[in-house]
Design a protein around this motif. Structure first.
Motif, PDB file in Angstrom:
ATOM      1  N   ARG A 187     -14.561 -16.385   1.568  1.00 29.69           N
ATOM      2  CA  ARG A 187     -15.524 -15.368   1.203  1.00 29.69           C
ATOM      3  C   ARG A 187     -15.177 -14.045   1.883  1.00 29.69           C
ATOM      4  O   ARG A 187     -15.203 -12.985   1.279  1.00 29.69           O
ATOM      5  N   ARG A 188     -14.808 -14.140   3.165  1.00 29.49           N
ATOM      6  CA  ARG A 188     -14.455 -12.906   3.879  1.00 29.49           C
ATOM      7  C   ARG A 188     -13.222 -12.257   3.254  1.00 29.49           C
ATOM      8  O   ARG A 188     -13.130 -11.059   3.138  1.00 29.49           O
ATOM      9  N   PHE A 189     -12.309 -13.103   2.828  1.00 25.96           N
ATOM     10  CA  PHE A 189     -11.096 -12.630   2.168  1.00 25.96           C
ATOM     11  C   PHE A 189     -11.461 -11.745   0.985  1.00 25.96           C
ATOM     12  O   PHE A 189     -11.031 -10.623   0.856  1.00 25.96           O
ATOM     13  N   ASN A 190     -12.368 -12.295   0.125  1.00 22.11           N
ATOM     14  CA  ASN A 190     -12.709 -11.552  -1.076  1.00 22.11           C
ATOM     15  C   ASN A 190     -13.455 -10.258  -0.761  1.00 22.11           C
ATOM     16  O   ASN A 190     -13.190  -9.232  -1.344  1.00 22.11           O
ATOM     17  N   VAL A 191     -14.415 -10.360   0.170  1.00 23.92           N
ATOM     18  CA  VAL A 191     -15.224  -9.187   0.486  1.00 23.92           C
ATOM     19  C   VAL A 191     -14.359  -8.069   1.025  1.00 23.92           C
ATOM     20  O   VAL A 191     -14.433  -6.928   0.556  1.00 23.92           O
ATOM     21  N   SER A 192     -13.467  -8.404   1.987  1.00 26.33           N
ATOM     22  CA  SER A 192     -12.685  -7.322   2.592  1.00 26.33           C
ATOM     23  C   SER A 192     -11.653  -6.782   1.611  1.00 26.33           C
ATOM     24  O   SER A 192     -11.365  -5.592   1.595  1.00 26.33           O
ATOM     25  N   LEU A 193     -11.127  -7.664   0.737  1.00 32.07           N
ATOM     26  CA  LEU A 193     -10.189  -7.183  -0.276  1.00 32.07           C
ATOM     27  C   LEU A 193     -10.890  -6.230  -1.239  1.00 32.07           C
ATOM     28  O   LEU A 193     -10.398  -5.154  -1.568  1.00 32.07           O
ATOM     29  N   LEU A 194     -12.094  -6.632  -1.661  1.00 35.51           N
ATOM     30  CA  LEU A 194     -12.860  -5.837  -2.619  1.00 35.51           C
ATOM     31  C   LEU A 194     -13.215  -4.481  -2.013  1.00 35.51           C
ATOM     32  O   LEU A 194     -13.000  -3.425  -2.611  1.00 35.51           O
ATOM     33  N   GLY A 233     -11.992  -2.928   0.748  1.00 35.27           N
ATOM     34  CA  GLY A 233     -10.832  -2.105   1.074  1.00 35.27           C
ATOM     35  C   GLY A 233     -10.162  -1.575  -0.177  1.00 35.27           C
ATOM     36  O   GLY A 233      -9.828  -0.397  -0.270  1.00 35.27           O
ATOM     37  N   GLY A 234     -10.017  -2.448  -1.182  1.00 31.26           N
ATOM     38  CA  GLY A 234      -9.367  -2.044  -2.417  1.00 31.26           C
ATOM     39  C   GLY A 234     -10.131  -0.937  -3.121  1.00 31.26           C
ATOM     40  O   GLY A 234      -9.538   0.052  -3.572  1.00 31.26           O
ATOM     41  N   THR A 235     -11.462  -1.063  -3.154  1.00 32.48           N
ATOM     42  CA  THR A 235     -12.282  -0.022  -3.787  1.00 32.48           C
ATOM     43  C   THR A 235     -12.084   1.311  -3.079  1.00 32.48           C
ATOM     44  O   THR A 235     -11.927   2.352  -3.721  1.00 32.48           O
ATOM     45  N   THR A 236     -12.081   1.261  -1.732  1.00 35.78           N
ATOM     46  CA  THR A 236     -11.919   2.505  -0.972  1.00 35.78           C
ATOM     47  C   THR A 236     -10.594   3.172  -1.293  1.00 35.78           C
ATOM     48  O   THR A 236     -10.537   4.382  -1.532  1.00 35.78           O
ATOM     49  N   ILE A 237      -9.516   2.359  -1.312  1.00 33.41           N
ATOM     50  CA  ILE A 237      -8.189   2.928  -1.558  1.00 33.41           C
ATOM     51  C   ILE A 237      -8.127   3.536  -2.957  1.00 33.41           C
ATOM     52  O   ILE A 237      -7.665   4.670  -3.151  1.00 33.41           O
ATOM     53  N   ILE A 238      -8.645   2.795  -3.952  1.00 35.54           N
ATOM     54  CA  ILE A 238      -8.601   3.306  -5.325  1.00 35.54           C
ATOM     55  C   ILE A 238      -9.435   4.582  -5.436  1.00 35.54           C
ATOM     56  O   ILE A 238      -9.034   5.558  -6.079  1.00 35.54           O
ATOM     57  N   PHE A 239     -10.592   4.589  -4.757  1.00 35.24           N
ATOM     58  CA  PHE A 239     -11.439   5.782  -4.757  1.00 35.24           C
ATOM     59  C   PHE A 239     -10.652   7.002  -4.263  1.00 35.24           C
ATOM     60  O   PHE A 239     -10.639   8.056  -4.901  1.00 35.24           O
ATOM     61  N   TRP A 240      -9.939   6.854  -3.140  1.00 36.32           N
ATOM     62  CA  TRP A 240      -9.211   8.000  -2.582  1.00 36.32           C
ATOM     63  C   TRP A 240      -8.035   8.409  -3.453  1.00 36.32           C
ATOM     64  O   TRP A 240      -7.706   9.584  -3.558  1.00 36.32           O
ATOM     65  N   LEU A 241      -7.399   7.404  -4.094  1.00 43.29           N
ATOM     66  CA  LEU A 241      -6.299   7.746  -5.008  1.00 43.29           C
ATOM     67  C   LEU A 241      -6.823   8.588  -6.165  1.00 43.29           C
ATOM     68  O   LEU A 241      -6.217   9.593  -6.553  1.00 43.29           O
ATOM     69  N   ILE A 242      -7.990   8.184  -6.723  1.00 39.13           N
ATOM     70  CA  ILE A 242      -8.563   8.940  -7.841  1.00 39.13           C
ATOM     71  C   ILE A 242      -8.952  10.337  -7.382  1.00 39.13           C
ATOM     72  O   ILE A 242      -8.679  11.342  -8.055  1.00 39.13           O
ATOM     73  N   ASN A 271      -6.197  -1.148   5.965  1.00 41.61           N
ATOM     74  CA  ASN A 271      -6.045  -2.266   6.894  1.00 41.61           C
ATOM     75  C   ASN A 271      -6.753  -3.514   6.395  1.00 41.61           C
ATOM     76  O   ASN A 271      -6.269  -4.630   6.562  1.00 41.61           O
ATOM     77  N   MET A 272      -7.941  -3.322   5.798  1.00 45.21           N
ATOM     78  CA  MET A 272      -8.698  -4.474   5.294  1.00 45.21           C
ATOM     79  C   MET A 272      -7.927  -5.162   4.177  1.00 45.21           C
ATOM     80  O   MET A 272      -7.872  -6.392   4.119  1.00 45.21           O
ATOM     81  N   VAL A 273      -7.325  -4.370   3.291  1.00 44.29           N
ATOM     82  CA  VAL A 273      -6.558  -4.961   2.199  1.00 44.29           C
ATOM     83  C   VAL A 273      -5.388  -5.770   2.753  1.00 44.29           C
ATOM     84  O   VAL A 273      -5.172  -6.927   2.366  1.00 44.29           O
ATOM     85  N   ILE A 274      -4.650  -5.160   3.706  1.00 51.24           N
ATOM     86  CA  ILE A 274      -3.484  -5.853   4.258  1.00 51.24           C
ATOM     87  C   ILE A 274      -3.913  -7.129   4.967  1.00 51.24           C
ATOM     88  O   ILE A 274      -3.304  -8.186   4.806  1.00 51.24           O
ATOM     89  N   ASP A 275      -4.987  -7.015   5.764  1.00 49.34           N
ATOM     90  CA  ASP A 275      -5.471  -8.180   6.502  1.00 49.34           C
ATOM     91  C   ASP A 275      -5.830  -9.313   5.548  1.00 49.34           C
ATOM     92  O   ASP A 275      -5.503 -10.470   5.791  1.00 49.34           O
ATOM     93  N   ALA A 276      -6.509  -8.966   4.452  1.00 44.47           N
ATOM     94  CA  ALA A 276      -6.928  -9.983   3.496  1.00 44.47           C
ATOM     95  C   ALA A 276      -5.719 -10.607   2.813  1.00 44.47           C
ATOM     96  O   ALA A 276      -5.646 -11.822   2.648  1.00 44.47           O
ATOM     97  N   VAL A 277      -4.735  -9.770   2.463  1.00 38.78           N
ATOM     98  CA  VAL A 277      -3.588 -10.276   1.727  1.00 38.78           C
ATOM     99  C   VAL A 277      -2.666 -11.109   2.616  1.00 38.78           C
ATOM    100  O   VAL A 277      -2.201 -12.171   2.234  1.00 38.78           O
ATOM    101  N   SER A 278      -2.456 -10.624   3.869  1.00 34.90           N
ATOM    102  CA  SER A 278      -1.496 -11.342   4.715  1.00 34.90           C
ATOM    103  C   SER A 278      -2.185 -12.394   5.569  1.00 34.90           C
ATOM    104  O   SER A 278      -1.582 -12.916   6.499  1.00 34.90           O
ATOM    105  N   GLY A 279      -3.460 -12.704   5.299  1.00 37.10           N
ATOM    106  CA  GLY A 279      -4.117 -13.818   5.972  1.00 37.10           C
ATOM    107  C   GLY A 279      -4.681 -13.488   7.331  1.00 37.10           C
ATOM    108  O   GLY A 279      -5.133 -14.358   8.057  1.00 37.10           O
TER     109      GLY A 279
END
Lengths: 311, 288
Positions: free
Chosen positions: B21-28, B30-39, B272-280
């Motif tokens: 669950r933590r994996f999904n939450v932090s990926l979601l 972190g991913g939203t934040t990164i995409i937001f800044w890219l846009i 960092n949250m995205v990387i942490d979630a992806v690399s375990g």
């Protein structure tokens, strides 16, 4: 083995001096022109160039500079015309005070928290610590400093926002000057150290000999202090040395924010006035300190782990 | 996972569930934040309500209002418009520098892993580079070359290519000794074929995580340099420069200084949250 590491570090330091010197060649214009200004006569320029040995080929100048560095003759600042060593000495002392205090505060605290987090792995405390450290690691130092100023100096009025005062007449003054910068630096350094300490102790706790000791019925306290910790000391000391090297970068930003009169502050001023002899010297000091920390981390790791000696 | 010896199967299963669950939450998150800044970096400057240099308010550090959603800065300029421009500078400079560092580092790393004497030279070279504290290196280079955006990108890339080199070299060395590479060598394939077609495809995952991590470091250093006044120069500004120029507003908690501060933090923490979630999440902290 250790001699090899030290030799490697010295070689790196030598290569570094080449890099730092090459920077001065990259810089457009030359120092004599910068010193005399625009309406200098060609004769005066030529004279000053000869006096500063700027007319010699660059390898000769490099050797002269390196020789001076080794003899403790650091050259003369282009802007203030004072010897670099006179400028540097009080600043170096101030920076060492700051770094020393930070290390004294952060190392014991970080080790305690790191080991605690590893022992209580998966608990609420562990997760809180790891969230906090990720947060601190991924934020620039000046953000932490800014937030601390906002909280302690602006909102609560507990501490002054600047620490340029050199008035150490009472303990109270010393505390007022040092608390904020030390706190900010300690935050940055500790976050690193806690994460690495936790990882090291976790690794030790996962090993099969700790498992065996646990099955034998060794009480938890002795399990951690007597069995796991001695084997984690190498990685932990390594972590401490590496984290303290982070201090060298952090100190630059912190000294500027709090207007603390240290070496890094001097460096930033030197960069904005393009005072090359000063820049070169400070860069060499910082790099040497950094190399020393990293090399001692390597050496401690070798000393603590006999298996590394035979690789 | 089993710190408590009596942990049963149920406990393990629950721990796994929490972790997932933590994996999904932090990926979601972190991913939203990164995409937001890219846009924001992509379209932000086009939708900015005012020109970034235009003084629109007679008051300085005025609080948020309907006309100026984030208030005004130390000269009475619109903070929202300046934020939109600044995030483009931060994101694009950091991305370009990371890309450059990763390309140089990975290329040299792969070469080093496949040949002995190249390895010795490159290793010493990159070791020397990484022996300079990163901010100090930036100060020296910018001190001698002056602050401009190409110099800035070059400096950031130089500071962080040793890290990319070391990671890719270590990964590639492990793969270079595997059987299928030996087979390819025995087949008489060229060096470039072995490196690009046999080794590189196996590194894509770990290298992507390394790229993200390096992006965080680059952003931190870029903001730090700009905060010291050595990064992006006026009239342009990146997020660090915004914090620097509005630092006087800190006393009254002006949005002009707080918004860019939190913007930098959200960008780096999100990554960092995205990387942490992806690399375990087993990555030990390290700033370099």
């Amino acid at each position: 083995m250790i001699a090899k590491r030290v030799g490697g570090a010295l070689l790196t330091l030598f290569l570094l001096s080449l890099v730092v010197f090459a920077m001065s060649l990259l810089m457009g214009g030359d120092a004599a022109e910068a010193m005399l200004g625009q309406n200098a006569t060609p004769e005066a320029l030529a004279g000053l160039r000869a006096a500063m040995h700027l007319d010699q080929p660059s390898w000769q100048r490099y050797l002269a500079w390196l020789g001076g560095l080794l003899r403790g003759d650091l050259g003369v600042s282009l802007i203030t015309k004072l010897p670099v060593s006179t400028l540097l000495a009080p600043r170096l002392l101030a920076s060492l005070q700051l770094a020393g205090l930070t290390a004294a505060v952060s190392v014991p605290l970080a080790l305690f928290l790191g080991i605690l987090a590893a022992v209580r792995r998966g608990s609420l405390l562990d997760r809180a610590i790891s969230m906090a450290t990720i947060g601190v690691v991924s934020v620039p130092e000046f953000v932490i400093a800014t937030l601390m100023v906002l909280i302690f100096a602006v909102r609560l009025h507990w501490l002054p926002a600047l620490s340029s005062s050199r008035d150490f007449s009472s303990l109270h003054d010393v505390v007022r000057v040092f608390t904020m910068p030390v706190l900010c630096l300690a935050c940055v350094v500790m976050a690193q150290m806690i994460r690495m300490t936790r990882a090291a102790v976790c690794d030790a706790l996962d090993s099969s000999y700790v498992e065996a000791a646990r099955l034998k019925g060794v009480p938890p306290r002795r399990l951690v202090l007597g069995h796991a910790l001695p084997n984690a000391i190498g990685p932990i000391v390594n972590a401490v040395a590496l984290s303290l090297s982070v201090l060298l970068g952090g100190v630059i930003v912190i000294e500027v924010i709090f207007n603390y009169p240290g070496v890094a502050r001097l460096m930033v001023d030197a960069v904005s006035t393009r005072d090359l002899p000063l820049i070169q010297t400070v860069a060499m000091i910082f790099s040497a300190a950094y190399l020393m920390l990293v090399t001692s981390a390597d050496i401690v790791a070798i000393l603590c782990n006999p298996r590394l000696r035979h690789r | 996972m089993n710190t408590v010896p009596k942990s049963g199967v149920a406990h393990e299963a629950q721990a796994l569930k929490i972790r997932r669950r933590r994996f999904n939450v932090s990926l979601l998150l972190g991913g939203t934040t990164i995409i937001f800044w890219l846009i924001v970096a992509l379209v932000g400057p086009m939708v900015a309500p005012h020109a970034p240099g235009q003084v629109v308010d007679l008051d300085v550090f005025s609080p948020a209002s309907s006309a100026l959603p984030l208030g005004s800065d130390y000269l009475g300029r619109d903070v929202l418009s300046r934020m939109l421009i600044a995030s483009r500078f931060t994101v694009s400079i950091a991305l370009l520098a990371t890309l450059l560092a990763a390309t140089v580092g990975v290329f040299c790393g792969l070469l080093a892993a496949s040949s002995g004497w190249i390895d010795a030279i490159f290793s010493k070279l990159f070791d020397t580079l990484s022996a300079v504290p990163s901010l100090m290196f930036g100060l020296v280079v910018i001190g001698s070359l002056g602050a401009s955006i190409p110099v800035l990108i070059g400096t950031l890339a130089t500071v962080y290519s040793p890290g990319a080199f070391r990671t890719s070299r270590a990964l590639a060395r492990n793969i270079a000794v595997l059987d299928f590479v030996t087979v390819a060598r025995a087949r008489g394939e060229t060096l470039s074929y072995i490196v690009l077609r046999e080794i590189l495809p196996n590194l894509v995952g770990p290298l992507a995580a390394d790229f993200g991590l390096r992006f965080v470091f680059v952003t931190l250093l870029l903001s730090g340099l700009s905060f010291l006044g050595l990064g992006v120069q006026p009239p342009n500004a990146d997020l660090g420069a915004l914090v620097r120029e509005n630092i006087a507003g800190l006393g009254f908690g002006a949005a002009a200084v707080l918004v860019p501060t939190f913007a930098i933090a959200s960008l780096t923490i999100g990554m960092n949250m995205v990387i942490d979630a992806v690399s375990g999440g087993r990555r030990a902290g390290g700033r370099r």
